[in-house]
Scaffold this active site. Sequence first.
Site, PDB file in Angstrom:
ATOM      1  N   SER A   2       0.786  -1.244   0.000  1.00 12.47           N
ATOM      2  CA  SER A   2       0.000   0.000   0.000  1.00 12.47           C
ATOM      3  C   SER A   2       0.811   1.284   0.000  1.00 12.47           C
ATOM      4  CB  SER A   2      -0.962   0.010   1.200  1.00 12.47           C
ATOM      5  OG  SER A   2      -2.071  -0.828   0.948  1.00 12.47           O
ATOM      6  N   LYS A   8       0.240   3.739  -2.809  1.00 13.29           N
ATOM      7  CA  LYS A   8      -0.788   4.779  -2.801  1.00 13.29           C
ATOM      8  C   LYS A   8      -0.179   6.176  -2.790  1.00 13.29           C
ATOM      9  CE  LYS A   8      -4.539   2.122  -0.620  1.00 13.29           C
ATOM     10  NZ  LYS A   8      -3.978   0.777  -0.428  1.00 13.29           N
ATOM     11  N   SER A  51      -5.896   3.598   4.378  1.00 19.70           N
ATOM     12  CA  SER A  51      -5.324   2.805   3.294  1.00 19.70           C
ATOM     13  C   SER A  51      -6.425   2.163   2.460  1.00 19.70           C
ATOM     14  CB  SER A  51      -4.379   1.726   3.850  1.00 19.70           C
ATOM     15  OG  SER A  51      -3.549   1.220   2.831  1.00 19.70           O
TER      16      SER A  51
END
Length: 449
Positions: free
Chosen positions: A161, A164, A219
């Site tokens: 993640s 991102k 997230s």
Amino acid sequence: MSTVGKELRGRHKAIEPARSSRRTEFWPGQDYFRQPGLCAPREQLRSFSVTAIRFAAIALSAILATPGVAAGSSRSAASAPYVPCPAVKPPVPPPAAPSPPPVDPADLAVGGETLATAGLAIPAGASMAPAVTATSWVVADLDSGAVLGGCGPHEHRTPASVQKMLLAAALMPHLDPAQVVEVARADLQDLDPASSRMGVVEGGRYSIESLWLGLLLRSGNDAANVLARAGGGTAGREGGVRAMNDEARRLGANQTHAATPSGLDGPGQYTSAYDLALIARATYARADFRRYIGTRVAEIPAEPGTPGFSITHDNTLLDHYPGTLGGKTGFTDLARQTYVGVAERNGRRLAVTLLGAETAPLGSLGEAAALLDWGFALPPGASVGRLVTPDEKKQDRPIAEVRGERHGHAGAGSPFSLAAVLGLGAVVLAAPLLAVPWRRRAARRAANP
């Protein structure tokens, strides 16, 4: 014409033979040297040979002075001495994973040749870096751009993640935070129910600002899909991913390739600790990103037909490490634990990026804190490299030139190619002239045995 060229031209005229009934062209190594009565005087030949050798020496000096040629220092083979990274063996071995692709040699020394290593890079005389389970990491100064240390800085790793942050770097400058977007079924249908989510629902309407908060605080993989579609134009989500890859190239993040907007595992999706530091520098330069990533609790307002709700920042160092300005965690079975965070102390803002960490003994947050402590303890001038900037058209040498060398040719404008041709020509020109005295002595010995 250069002085050397004029001298060669003058020498050529000086030794041109007298015309005879049998026309002979001056061409070293051909019949000129074999015809009686047509050889130039020995002193002129010797002077010509000395000039040719001098010309060859000048050309050879140019070759040796060319960056990446002298002492075998070609960037295509650039690498720093290997020093193993201090490591802690996790109590539970991680599952087997495919080997990542090798790094393009042209990219290894981006930011400095000390970073061209799969091992440890720390400043000379610095205290040893802490032992961690992360397979690669970087500590960098966001303001000066100095890289304070790293382990395998350019090695390919799976991001999870923390990818991102690249989505934010690519699309935050282009999306209006007040724009309201309706969530489509396609935004949610390929998400595992157990994956991290912001909590949007199909048909729900949310502002871009709310989606950024859901992306960075929780997230949210759902928020990532919606934002990528909103920022991808007519190409939809795929257009958003394409924008992420374009932004990576713009930043010089050469080991980074996005396959999904959320960082969920996808084919060929990789990044590096160094690339994540470049991405962190780009995002933390924005006031809106700093505000989002530093938020602890956010209220997602209701929209017509869509209830509001609150979200809290997930497990970061915000309340556990003094000076933390924000951070982004990540985890997949393939990537293991990943983390990007920034902390400020005594006027210095340091970023820590780590990939491939395990949950024990410290976990990614504990390892990030240990690396930040190590970085803050270094003197302000310490570094092993730098974070390149987007406006740099080339680093130490043009990457295209280096790739040309790997394929066995130099660039069209390469000083190496020009010097090599001139030097080789001078040597070829001088060789038969230098051979004349030996031929004469050989002829005399044959005539007088």
